[in-house]
Design a protein around this motif. Structure first.
Motif, PDB file in Angstrom:
ATOM      1  N   THR A   1      -4.592  -0.330  -7.787  1.00 17.57           N
ATOM      2  CA  THR A   1      -3.289  -0.214  -7.130  1.00 17.57           C
ATOM      3  C   THR A   1      -3.485  -0.180  -5.622  1.00 17.57           C
ATOM      4  N   GLY A   2      -2.497  -0.678  -4.890  1.00 23.29           N
ATOM      5  CA  GLY A   2      -2.572  -0.710  -3.425  1.00 23.29           C
ATOM      6  C   GLY A   2      -3.545  -1.749  -2.907  1.00 23.29           C
ATOM      7  N   GLU A   3      -3.851  -2.765  -3.738  1.00 18.72           N
ATOM      8  CA  GLU A   3      -4.884  -3.750  -3.384  1.00 18.72           C
ATOM      9  C   GLU A   3      -4.252  -5.109  -3.076  1.00 18.72           C
TER      10      GLU A   3
ATOM     11  N   LYS B   1       0.831  -1.210   0.000  1.00 17.80           N
ATOM     12  CA  LYS B   1       0.000   0.000   0.000  1.00 17.80           C
ATOM     13  C   LYS B   1       0.865   1.260   0.000  1.00 17.80           C
ATOM     14  N   ALA B   2       1.934   1.253   0.807  1.00 17.71           N
ATOM     15  CA  ALA B   2       2.781   2.448   0.903  1.00 17.71           C
ATOM     16  C   ALA B   2       3.524   2.698  -0.403  1.00 17.71           C
ATOM     17  N   LEU B   3       3.986   1.605  -1.049  1.00 15.09           N
ATOM     18  CA  LEU B   3       4.680   1.772  -2.333  1.00 15.09           C
ATOM     19  C   LEU B   3       3.712   2.223  -3.418  1.00 15.09           C
ATOM     20  N   ALA B   4       2.468   1.755  -3.332  1.00 14.75           N
ATOM     21  CA  ALA B   4       1.466   2.186  -4.324  1.00 14.75           C
ATOM     22  C   ALA B   4       1.318   3.701  -4.284  1.00 14.75           C
ATOM     23  N   VAL B   5       1.390   4.259  -3.075  1.00 11.73           N
ATOM     24  CA  VAL B   5       1.298   5.716  -2.919  1.00 11.73           C
ATOM     25  C   VAL B   5       2.574   6.381  -3.445  1.00 11.73           C
ATOM     26  N   GLU B   6       3.729   5.818  -3.054  1.00 12.68           N
ATOM     27  CA  GLU B   6       5.012   6.398  -3.481  1.00 12.68           C
ATOM     28  C   GLU B   6       5.149   6.421  -5.006  1.00 12.68           C
TER      29      GLU B   6
END
Ligand SMILES: NC(=O)c1ccc[n+]([C@@H]2O[C@H](COP(=O)([O-])OP(=O)(O)OC[C@H]3O[C@@H](n4cnc5c(N)ncnc54)[C@H](OP(=O)(O)O)[C@@H]3O)[C@@H](O)[C@H]2O)c1
Length: 254
Positions: free
Chosen positions: A235-237, A171-176
């Motif tokens: 993404t982030g899923e 999830k954090a990498l999806a944001v980054e």
């Protein structure tokens, strides 16, 4: 994303990884995959991918080491010219009952199940970000966590903690990495069980799963294919592919 002509890097090309490599080669992707301690069988996977008409190569890497993770990504790009997809399967699954737990069990589980995908994802993402944007995307990253992160069982505490960290990493990498790199995770139930798994244990798993069966590599790999070719809008899923094991047995009326 269309896979034809793209480069896919699969880390941990043993059981699910080997079958996934062949499936993605059949979709036209060039395949790099890594192994650590089990070189046996890698050449036959390379050859099977090549029979599908694509380029394929296996590389040895200990991905607990960030320098080896960087090198794996560099070698992949040197060999194929680009990197569009990273699929992180690297994992070590070790039974560690609480009464005999030692600090090294924790450090080893974190290193193999969380640090390795972390270092590899960062190396891959940095490389992807150097590439041109095509249809809004520079790349896709998929991690492999575990259905039991949401409903833990006993005797695997360090492994489950590490796989839980992998969910947060996703999830954090999806944001980054938004908006040009998607990051998702698959959370399998028991699929392609080890030959050592007893029939008694497998029956217990079947009985405790809503769909009453053990999964195949294809059950999971089709979910990977969906995340790669089926949609660019996720993404982030984290996708649980566990035959309803999370739901437990279905026993009719309450
Ligand atoms: N199969 C299942 O029922 C199931 C259930 C839940 C979750 N999962 C997850 O799904 C993924 C694939 O499962 P699988 O059954 O195919 O796993 P597997 O057969 O145990 O393969 C794990 C892979 O990780 C590699 N690896 C381990 N430590 C490494 C390191 N330090 N550096 C580089 N590579 C390393 C291994 O390489 P070497 O063999 O060469 O050392 C192997 O290729 C894993 O992440 C697993 O946790 C699987």
């Amino acid at each position: 994303m269309r896979l034809a002509g793209k480069t896919v890097l699969i880390t941990g090309g043993r059981r699910l990884g080997a079958k996934l490599a062949i499936l993605l080669a059949q979709r036209g992707a060039n395949l790099a995959f890594s192994y650590h301690t089990s070189p046996d069988g890698m050449q036959s996977v390379v050859e099977e991918c090549r029979l599908a008409g694509v380029q394929a190569e296996s590389f040895r890497a200990d991905l607990r080491n960030p320098e080896e993770a960087d090198l794996l990504v560099q070698n992949t790009i040197a060999r194929f010219g680009s990197l569009s997809v990273l699929i992180n399967l690297t994992s070590v699954y070790t039974r560690t009952p609480l009464d005999t737990l030692e600090p090294k069990d924790y450090y080893e589980a974190i290193a193999s199940n969380l640090s390795a995908p972390y270092f590899t994802a960062i190396a891959a993402a940095r490389a992807m970000r150097q590439q041109p944007i095509e249809n809004g995307l520079q790349g896709k990253i998929i991690h492999f966590t575990d259905w039991a992160v949401d409903r833990p069982y006993r005797f695997f505490l360090p492994y489950l903690v590490a796989k839980g960290g992998l969910v947060t990493l996703t999830k954090a990498l999806a944001v980054e990495l938004a908006p040009t790199i998607t990051v998702n995770a698959i959370a399998p139930g028991t699929v392609e069980p080890a030959a050592a798994a007893s029939e008694q244990k497998l029956e217990r798993i079947r009985r405790s799963s809503a769909l009453h069966r053990i999964g195949s590599a294809d059950d999971v790999n089709q979910a990977v294919l969906y995340l790669l070719e089926g949609t660019d809008f996720v993404t982030g899923e984290v996708f649980r592919v566990d035959g309803g094991r999370f739901l437990g047995a279905t026993t009719g009326d309450v």
